[in-house]
Design a protein around this motif. Structure first.
Motif, PDB file in Angstrom:
ATOM      1  N   ALA A  24     -37.000  17.978  33.776  1.00  0.00           N
ATOM      2  CA  ALA A  24     -36.180  18.323  34.720  1.00  0.00           C
ATOM      3  C   ALA A  24     -35.856  17.535  36.562  1.00  0.00           C
ATOM      4  CB  ALA A  24     -36.114  19.786  35.602  1.00  0.00           C
ATOM      5  N   ILE A  25     -37.276  17.871  37.183  1.00  0.00           N
ATOM      6  CA  ILE A  25     -37.069  17.339  38.315  1.00  0.00           C
ATOM      7  C   ILE A  25     -36.246  15.536  37.635  1.00  0.00           C
ATOM      8  CG2 ILE A  25     -38.074  16.658  40.282  1.00  0.00           C
ATOM      9  CD1 ILE A  25     -39.786  18.682  39.616  1.00  0.00           C
ATOM     10  N   SER A  26     -36.670  14.566  37.376  1.00  0.00           N
ATOM     11  CA  SER A  26     -36.667  13.239  36.592  1.00  0.00           C
ATOM     12  C   SER A  26     -35.699  12.864  36.974  1.00  0.00           C
ATOM     13  CB  SER A  26     -37.771  13.012  35.362  1.00  0.00           C
ATOM     14  OG  SER A  26     -37.277  11.456  35.937  1.00  0.00           O
ATOM     15  N   THR A  27     -34.765  14.059  35.544  1.00  0.00           N
ATOM     16  CA  THR A  27     -33.259  14.335  35.587  1.00  0.00           C
ATOM     17  C   THR A  27     -32.282  14.306  36.556  1.00  0.00           C
ATOM     18  OG1 THR A  27     -34.357  15.192  32.976  1.00  0.00           O
ATOM     19  CG2 THR A  27     -30.721  15.033  34.020  1.00  0.00           C
ATOM     20  N   ALA A  28     -33.019  14.964  37.498  1.00  0.00           N
ATOM     21  CA  ALA A  28     -31.911  14.760  38.706  1.00  0.00           C
ATOM     22  C   ALA A  28     -31.988  14.035  39.969  1.00  0.00           C
ATOM     23  CB  ALA A  28     -32.497  16.665  39.220  1.00  0.00           C
ATOM     24  N   THR A  29     -33.426  13.009  39.800  1.00  0.00           N
ATOM     25  CA  THR A  29     -33.611  12.950  40.855  1.00  0.00           C
ATOM     26  C   THR A  29     -33.028  11.078  40.098  1.00  0.00           C
ATOM     27  OG1 THR A  29     -35.787  13.309  41.220  1.00  0.00           O
ATOM     28  CG2 THR A  29     -35.226  11.394  42.373  1.00  0.00           C
ATOM     29  N   ILE A  30     -33.523  10.721  39.267  1.00  0.00           N
ATOM     30  CA  ILE A  30     -33.752   9.349  38.518  1.00  0.00           C
ATOM     31  C   ILE A  30     -31.397   8.393  39.268  1.00  0.00           C
ATOM     32  CG2 ILE A  30     -33.551   8.132  36.778  1.00  0.00           C
ATOM     33  CD1 ILE A  30     -35.979   8.630  35.948  1.00  0.00           C
ATOM     34  N   PRO A  31     -30.358   9.313  38.604  1.00  0.00           N
ATOM     35  CA  PRO A  31     -29.338   9.047  38.762  1.00  0.00           C
ATOM     36  C   PRO A  31     -29.145   9.099  39.993  1.00  0.00           C
ATOM     37  CG  PRO A  31     -29.618  11.161  37.349  1.00  0.00           C
ATOM     38  CD  PRO A  31     -30.548  11.105  37.264  1.00  0.00           C
ATOM     39  N   THR A  32     -29.677   9.483  41.283  1.00  0.00           N
ATOM     40  CA  THR A  32     -29.364   9.009  42.610  1.00  0.00           C
ATOM     41  C   THR A  32     -29.796   7.399  42.814  1.00  0.00           C
ATOM     42  OG1 THR A  32     -31.600  10.012  43.636  1.00  0.00           O
ATOM     43  CG2 THR A  32     -29.928  11.223  43.254  1.00  0.00           C
ATOM     44  N   ILE A  33     -30.988   7.069  42.621  1.00  0.00           N
ATOM     45  CA  ILE A  33     -31.701   6.048  42.286  1.00  0.00           C
ATOM     46  C   ILE A  33     -30.839   4.675  41.816  1.00  0.00           C
ATOM     47  CG2 ILE A  33     -33.865   4.357  42.092  1.00  0.00           C
ATOM     48  CD1 ILE A  33     -35.440   6.597  41.604  1.00  0.00           C
ATOM     49  N   PHE A  34     -30.216   4.951  40.566  1.00  0.00           N
ATOM     50  CA  PHE A  34     -29.903   4.425  39.396  1.00  0.00           C
ATOM     51  C   PHE A  34     -28.812   4.968  38.859  1.00  0.00           C
ATOM     52  CE2 PHE A  34     -34.139   3.149  38.397  1.00  0.00           C
ATOM     53  CZ  PHE A  34     -34.402   2.210  39.325  1.00  0.00           C
ATOM     54  N   PRO A  35     -27.564   4.890  39.477  1.00  0.00           N
ATOM     55  CA  PRO A  35     -26.113   5.519  39.198  1.00  0.00           C
ATOM     56  C   PRO A  35     -25.338   5.184  38.328  1.00  0.00           C
ATOM     57  CG  PRO A  35     -26.181   4.543  41.650  1.00  0.00           C
ATOM     58  CD  PRO A  35     -27.144   4.294  41.119  1.00  0.00           C
ATOM     59  N   PRO A  36     -25.753   3.809  37.624  1.00  0.00           N
ATOM     60  CA  PRO A  36     -25.314   4.447  36.506  1.00  0.00           C
ATOM     61  C   PRO A  36     -25.921   4.867  35.387  1.00  0.00           C
ATOM     62  CG  PRO A  36     -25.193   1.511  37.266  1.00  0.00           C
ATOM     63  CD  PRO A  36     -25.893   2.651  38.360  1.00  0.00           C
ATOM     64  N   LEU A  37     -27.235   5.187  35.686  1.00  0.00           N
ATOM     65  CA  LEU A  37     -28.056   6.374  34.580  1.00  0.00           C
ATOM     66  C   LEU A  37     -27.314   7.580  34.612  1.00  0.00           C
ATOM     67  CD1 LEU A  37     -29.651   5.845  32.097  1.00  0.00           C
ATOM     68  CD2 LEU A  37     -31.463   5.638  33.741  1.00  0.00           C
ATOM     69  N   LYS A  38     -26.706   7.643  34.232  1.00  0.00           N
ATOM     70  CA  LYS A  38     -26.084   9.807  34.280  1.00  0.00           C
ATOM     71  C   LYS A  38     -27.329  10.200  33.678  1.00  0.00           C
ATOM     72  CE  LYS A  38     -22.452   7.953  35.417  1.00  0.00           C
ATOM     73  NZ  LYS A  38     -21.797   7.611  37.282  1.00  0.00           N
ATOM     74  N   TRP A  39     -27.155  11.712  34.092  1.00  0.00           N
ATOM     75  CA  TRP A  39     -28.592  12.466  33.719  1.00  0.00           C
ATOM     76  C   TRP A  39     -28.191  12.937  32.820  1.00  0.00           C
ATOM     77  CZ3 TRP A  39     -26.859  17.453  31.694  1.00  0.00           C
ATOM     78  CH2 TRP A  39     -26.091  17.925  31.458  1.00  0.00           C
ATOM     79  N   TYR A  40     -27.407  12.314  31.623  1.00  0.00           N
ATOM     80  CA  TYR A  40     -27.263  13.345  30.615  1.00  0.00           C
ATOM     81  C   TYR A  40     -27.936  12.376  29.568  1.00  0.00           C
ATOM     82  CZ  TYR A  40     -22.776  10.631  31.240  1.00  0.00           C
ATOM     83  OH  TYR A  40     -22.136   9.625  31.052  1.00  0.00           O
ATOM     84  N   LEU A  41     -27.947  10.936  30.311  1.00  0.00           N
ATOM     85  CA  LEU A  41     -28.651   9.506  29.595  1.00  0.00           C
ATOM     86  C   LEU A  41     -30.425   9.828  29.698  1.00  0.00           C
ATOM     87  CD1 LEU A  41     -26.272   6.962  29.676  1.00  0.00           C
ATOM     88  CD2 LEU A  41     -26.518   8.419  27.872  1.00  0.00           C
TER      89      LEU A  41
END
Length: 560
Positions: free
Chosen positions: A286-303
């Motif tokens: 859950a933490i990763s799902t929320a954080t990674i899109p802020t680092i890589f915007p094309p990688l959306k949370w649902y992906l």
């Protein structure tokens, strides 16, 4: 570990401007917008949010993998034999002999590796690693002995059916399948493509190997889940029979059975609760799902969520394969995430999203396999599983800081990725090209590639089914698909090395079975550890740009 499996040597470099320019601005799909240069801050954050997830993904299956399945995990076993040799309280005379045996073969392996270095030159075509043992024609198809002490040692430890399966896979792939597909160059795929172009022969190698591995891994994952569910329903324990060899039956049962029971009690007594592992995985995901899109915007949370849904299955496949052959194919599994995410995102950011997904998947599947290796070592050395898990958490936390820092210093000080420099980073180009191919989807795969992948996936399922339904006296000769798949991508030389190890053990058993049982593990441990120790001075020599003085290579005789 974090440098090689966190994406620093591959996916992160594939994002930077240097690799973008190296591929060329005229390369179709290679856009300037799909560039993200390494930054120390975002790399540390990324490592902290993804590196711990893999540690929780397979904790609940450690009993199934190590006790029920009795997977070998050669590196973990070799480490345990080395540790036990110095600390055992029983059989002092035999233990002393085993320690001397380990020291002897560790020294031989270390000296052999250092001797090989002097002739390895600069590049990938020099040295004993490219010795044409069976002639130049077979050498072109990777059939040669590369004098690797590590994989000879693995051949001594791994069950015979695994070694034979690896060799069979090498014969099927490099002996027949790849030469046959190569004959159709110009028809099935363009004939002028490079060796690492996914639209050519390389695409067949990667995707067919992945299909065979997934077929085997998913079959056994479903089998384990069904057996576990049945145990819960019936409230009784049954032994899960993973497709490995159980041929080693010790007639001196009493002492060994007592030792085994003691190991099992220690291994299970101080374990990690399933609810804790599941909660840890869900929370970190859950933490990763929320954080990674802020680092890589094309990688959306649902992906990102999709990645964490399929990651445990791939982590199991990788850990299972590592348990059989000692080969962790984390990058191979990461390519699955890369291709899927790149195809889902499309042209607008698919390259960056795919490469980021590659880093996420690589970290999860590799740490899961490494943890299972440690659990194997802990089981054999009567160490607390909880202590092993906590130690891995601490080591991972340190790696999340030191690995990005080390990589950042290298990236800023050297021309990383330059084809003319000492740090070529070839996988950066391969992964960027694969991400570009992934944007276009499966339609861009070479001709008949998808059909062959489906065929090998089904073949893996059928072979495993046959192993389960046919009587054991026959099924023990049926090969293991996961082991067969390893040389499909890596090369036949790995199979030659491991088969040499199993031939040595076979002859040794015929000459003196008692000695082979007492010392085979010690010999294997010495060979594996000695070769591994050499990597440290080799790395120091590389840091100081000290190259081997001689390039030894072979070619056909030139007529005068």
């Amino acid at each position: 570990m974090q440098l090689s499996t966190g994406g620093f040597g591959s996916s992160f470099l594939a994002m930077d401007k240097r690799t973008y320019k190296l591929i060329g601005t005229e390369y179709p799909g290679n856009r300037a917008e799909d560039v993200k240069n390494p930054g120390l801050g975002w790399m540390i954050v990324f490592m902290f949010v993804v590196s711990f997830v893999g540690l929780f993904s397979l904790v609940a299956l450690r009993k199934v993998m190590i006790l029920d399945g009795k997977l070998t995990y050669p590196s973990g076993t070799a480490t345990a034999v080395l540790i036990n040799g110095f600390h055992t309280n029983a059989g002092a005379e035999l233990a002393g002999m085993q320690v001397r045996c380990i020291g002897k073969y560790l020294s031989i392996s270390f000296l052999c590796s250092s001797f090989k270095w002097f002739f390895s030159g600069v590049g990938d075509s020099c040295g004993f690693d490219n010795f044409p043992s069976f002639g130049l024609i077979l050498f072109k198809n990777t059939f040669y002995f590369d004098f690797s002490p590590t994989y000879v040692g693995c051949g001594l430890i791994c069950p015979r059916i695994v070694n034979c399966s690896v060799l069979l896979g090498a014969i099927v792939s490099w002996g027949f399948l790849w030469p046959y597909i190569s004959q159709h160059a110009g028809d099935w795929y363009p004939a002028d493509l490079g060796n690492s172009d996914f639209k050519g022969l390389y695409g067949y190698k990667v995707f067919i190997a992945i299909s065979l591995i997934l077929g085997d891994g998913l079959y056994n994952l479903i089998k384990i889940i069904s057996v576990t569910f049945k145990e819960l329903c019936n409230k009784r324990t049954k032994v899960s029979k993973l497709p490995i060899d159980n041929e080693i039956q010790d007639t001196e049962s009493s002492r060994l059975l007592i030792d085994q029971k003691k190991r099992e009690n220690v291994f299970l007594k101080d374990g990690i609760p399933t609810w804790f592992a599941a909660s840890g995985y869900v929370g970190l995901a859950a933490i990763s799902t929320a954080t990674i899109p802020t680092i890589f915007p094309p990688l959306k949370w649902y992906l990102v969520l999709l990645l964490y849904l399929i990651a445990p299955a791939l982590a199991f496949c990788n850990s299972y394969g590592a348990g059989l052959t000692d080969c962790s194919l984390s990058l191979t599994y990461a390519k699955i995430g890369l291709f899927i995410i790149a195809s889902l995102v499309g042209t607008n950011g698919g390259v960056i999203a795919g490469l980021a997904a590659c880093g996420v998947m690589m970290s999860i599947v590799s740490t899961a396999a490494d943890l299972m290796q440690d659990f194997k070592t802990g089981y054999l050395t009567l160490s607390s599983a909880k202590s092993m898990f906590v130690s891995q958490l601490l080591g991972t936390a340190m790696g999340c800081v030191f690995a990005p820092l080390t990589f950042w210093m290298y990236w800023t000080a050297f021309d990383i990725g330059s084809p003319d420099g000492p740090y070529k980073a070839p996988y950066a180009v391969i992964l960027r090209e694969m991400a570009i191919l992934g944007i276009e989807g499966f339609s861009e795969l070479p001709k008949h590639c998808l059909a062959l992948c489906c065929g090998f996936f089904v073949a893996a399922l059928v072979i495993n089914l046959l192993r389960d339904v046919i009587p054991e006296k026959i099924s023990k000769f049926i090969p293991v698909p996961m082991a067969m798949a390893i040389p499909f991508f890596v090369g036949a030389y790995l199979a030659i090395d491991m088969f040499v190890g199993t031939v040595i053990l076979f002859i040794w058993e015929r000459i003196n079975r008692k000695d082979s049982e007492d010392y085979a593990g010690a010999v294997a441990s010495g060979l594996i550890c000695g070769d591994g120790i050499w990597t440290m001075p080799s790395a120091v020599l590389s840091i100081f740009s000290i190259n081997p003085p001689i390039c030894m290579y072979f070619g056909p005789t030139v007529s005068s």
